[in-house]
Write a protein that holds these residues in place. Structure first.
Motif: not given
Length: 754
Positions: A264-267, A272-275, A35-36, A284-285
């Protein structure tokens, strides 16, 4: 039957509860990661649409309607951060307005993104604000920004000013999707970034399937025996399939629900991650409804199908479980996919695809084929190790472990497959980046020039003569005085064009690099103020130098001459020649570097953006960024899932060994022998296949580097070997930590028939 299946699943005792918890946890981890990644894909698509307007000037054709807008997009840097500058000038009231702006900025006005607005507020004007003429009219809206950290400015100019800009074009509409290629665009390769994330999804399939497959097979033998007993008392194949489907579906549904909860807990952390070079907006996520529904329904369905397939022997006959025969051993053909993946890498040595997107596609497919090849070849390699161990029998433990692995090498490899994949990916990516850093990074000997600012004026050479084209006259005296007055500037050197025809003294071997270009000419007085850039011979007024100093930090410092050859030209004649590069030596401080950059940008707004030697070295390796992102994502995910896979395999292994080891204990086999058997069954496939996987990772990295950069892989530092050794040691220690449980689970009561 559904009610009975639910009862057996939810109220079937400690063993059923443990199996349910482990399967649900494994599915939750895999679903959460999936999902992430799907959310990141959606965010990338949204981000691509947001910054597409910046590429409007690259369109080959524009609609004819309306008043055109003069449009020019360039990039520049501040302290390593990319700034996109868009200059606009209206030709009439109908000129289009960029997204995110209430109106076009008038001459002397500019709009800045929120992140750039904050930077302008915190940084002295001499370092950044003086680059943008006039005053700030407002902020750029979110609809025009790729992410919250985007540094973008839209500057208003007069039409006659932009008409002189060689990169300016007239547009009447803004793009909604970026072009595949754009040499003058100030942002990202959207196609390449999206592909990297899609590859991450594909790469996740391997460790996630290994984990879920391992979990669903937990206590498979015990379940088959229980279902076979139910067949003997009258249960039909349809009823058995229904019970098995209910058991798998309940565990998977719980895991899917927990996976959505993890996502949803780690959303907030995922945002903060730069892809892609800038962070995503958190909103947007989001998951597309179709994707969420597919995951929510598809994973339980696949688990139910897998459960029905796994019980094919029970459906054939209730005695099918007891009439076990040794399966056919793996054959050598299992090496073919692995060899094919490495063959793809080898084929493109000397045949590198032309475009970046094509390169990513080719090498991604080859990488996935190699990973699949390791999974397919693992059982055959395990079988070889088992047979070798059995032939050199010196103890009962070796004999028992060797025979058990020979009978079912797939099960032996399955327990350690997650760790093996993680080692292959980590070894390849570390070897790749270690070599590139060593070959392309600024060496310690040249670190003194890393903070030197370079402004290049030569973007092409004449096809016939090879002479530089587009060199401007020397800068005004006021500009040179302003540069030399900045605190932290050590010296300024002008590299002039060369009418003498002397050749580049730093060119290297012509047999390897071809005929050398003409040298540049520089004043010996200027060079004397630039430590680290070599010197002139005593008494010389001018010297023949490299036509550009952008590569002075490359590789071995001995490749550059310590003393430049003298040039037969006077200082006065040299000062009248056009300039092809300005080199400003600094102390490396941000204040000095950015003040110098601001002066040069204002003096030469149409030239290539000034960059330090260190920044140029970084930009040279920019094409590797997408591969590094892929390696980072797959490595981290593989390591996380590998640890979880090991835990699941240990739990499953103990459950599967209960009855056979209990019978061995009843025949007189000592408990210490059984403990050594457990350790050998895990250690042999782990060590043998890990050695092959590590070697495969290094070989793939070497073939890739020879194709892309024409140099071979370098061995990583001692830290890599320490990490691998410690990782394998920890894995073996975890396996050994379960050995004391054998006494409790292999008692005589376990050997009874259910």
């Amino acid at each position: 039957m559904i009610t009975l299946g639910l009862r057996l699943t939810l109220a079937g005792g400690k063993e059923a509860a443990s199996r349910l918890a482990i399967i649900a946890a494994a599915v939750a981890l895999g679903v959460g990661l999936l999902l992430a990644t799907l959310a990141a894909l959606h965010a990338t698509d949204t981000q691509t649409g947001r910054y597409a307007w910046i590429f409007s000037g690259s369109a080959t054709a524009q609609p004819a309607a309306g008043d055109p807008l003069w449009f020019s997009a360039r990039s520049q840097l501040y302290d390593g951060q990319l700034i996109g500058r868009i200059d606009v000038a209206a030709t009439g009231p109908g000129s289009p307005v960029p997204p995110g702006l209430p109106r076009l900025p008038a001459p002397g006005e500019y709009y800045a993104s929120p992140a750039l607005t904050a930077l302008l507020r915190d940084v002295p004007a001499a370092e950044l604000g003086d680059r943008f003429p006039g005053h700030r009219a407002g902020r750029i809206g979110r609809s025009a920004l790729p992410g919250p950290d985007s540094l973008i400015v839209v500057v208003g100019l007069r039409p006659d000013q932009l008409a002189k800009d060689t990169q300016a074009t007239r547009v009447t509409a803004f793009r909604t999707s970026p072009p595949a290629r754009c040499s003058g665009c100030p942002n990202l390769n959207a196609n390449g970034q999206t592909l990297v994330l899609y590859v991450a999804v594909a790469a996740l399939i391997f460790p996630v399937l290994v984990l879920i497959g391992m979990a669903t097979r937990l206590a498979a033998a015990r379940r088959e025996q229980r279902f076979a007993a139910m067949r003997l008392v009258g249960a039909t194949p349809r009823q058995i399939s229904t019970i098995a489907t209910v058991e798998s579906t309940v565990a998977t549904v719980l895991g899917v629900g927990a996976g959505f909860g993890l996502f949803f807990a780690f959303h907030p952390l995922l945002a903060r991650v730069d892809f892609t070079g800038t962070r995503f907006f958190a909103s947007d996520l989001a998951l597309r409804p179709a994707q969420a529904a597919l995951v929510a329904a598809g994973v339980p369905v696949l688990a139910a199908v897998a459960a029905r397939i796994a019980l094919r022997r029970v459906r054939i006959s209730p005695l099918g479980v007891t009439r076990r025969v040794t399966p056919r051993p793996p054959r050598a053909w299992r090496l073919i996919p692995l060899a094919a993946g490495l063959g793809v890498f080898a084929y493109f040595v000397g045949r590198i695809p032309k475009s970046t997107v094509e390169q990513i596609q080719v090498y991604t497919a080859a990488s996935l084929l190699v990973l699949a090849g390791i999974v397919i070849a693992g059982p055959w390699l395990t079988l070889l190790g088992a047979r070798l161990m059995a032939r050199r029998v010196r103890s009962p433990a070796l004999l028992i472990a060797g025979r058990r692995l020979s009978d079912d090498p797939k099960a032996g490899f399955r327990a350690v497959s997650g760790l093996v994949l993680a080692l292959c990916v980590a070894s390849g990516s570390i070897a790749l980046m270690t070599t590139i850093t060593a070959k392309r990074g600024v060496s310690e000997a040249s670190a003194a020039v890393g903070g030197a600012m370079l402004t290049d004026f030569i973007t092409e050479r004449d096809d016939i003569t090879g002479e530089p084209v587009g060199a401007p006259p020397p800068p005004p005296a006021a500009t040179l005085i302003r540069l030399r007055s900045i605190d932290g500037v050590r010296g300024v050197t002008l590299v002039h064009t060369n009418p003498l025809g002397t050749k580049d003294p730093a060119w290297g071997d012509p047999a390897e690099h071809g005929p050398p270009h003409d040298a540049g000419l520089a004043s010996c007085t200027d060079l004397a103020t630039m430590p680290g850039f070599s010197v002139c011979p005593p008494g010389a007024e001018a010297a023949s130098v490299a036509p550009g100093f952008g590569a002075i930090g490359w590789g071995d410092p001995g490749d550059w001459p310590r003393v430049w050859p003298a040039a037969a030209i006077s200082t006065a004649a040299l000062a009248r020649l056009p300039v092809q590069q300005i080199v400003v030596g600094t102390d490396g401080s941000t204040t000095a570097i950015e003040q110098v950059r601001t002066v040069l940008l204002n003096a030469y707004p149409d030239a290539r953006a000034p960059m330090t030697v260190g920044e140029q070295q970084t930009s040279i390796s920019a094409s590797m960024t997408q591969y590094q992102q892929l390696a980072d994502v797959v490595t981290v995910v593989s390591l996380v899932i590998a640890g979880f896979s090991l835990a699941v395999s240990l739990a499953g292994g103990l459950s599967e060994r209960k009855r056979p080891f209990s019978l061995l204990r009843l025949t007189g086999v000592q408990l210490g022998v059984l403990r050594r058997v457990v350790l050998l069954e895990s250690a042999v496939p782990l060590l043998i296949v890990s050695a092959v996987a590590i070697g495969t990772g290094f070989l793939a990295a070497d073939l890739f580097l020879r194709a892309q950069y024409e140099f071979s892989v370098q061995a990583p530092g001692l830290g890599y070997y320490v990490v691998v050794s410690v990782g394998l040691g920890i894995s073996l220690a975890i396996i050994a930590s379960t050995l004391p449980l054998l006494r409790r689970i292999t008692g005589p009561e376990t050997a009874r028939n259910d």
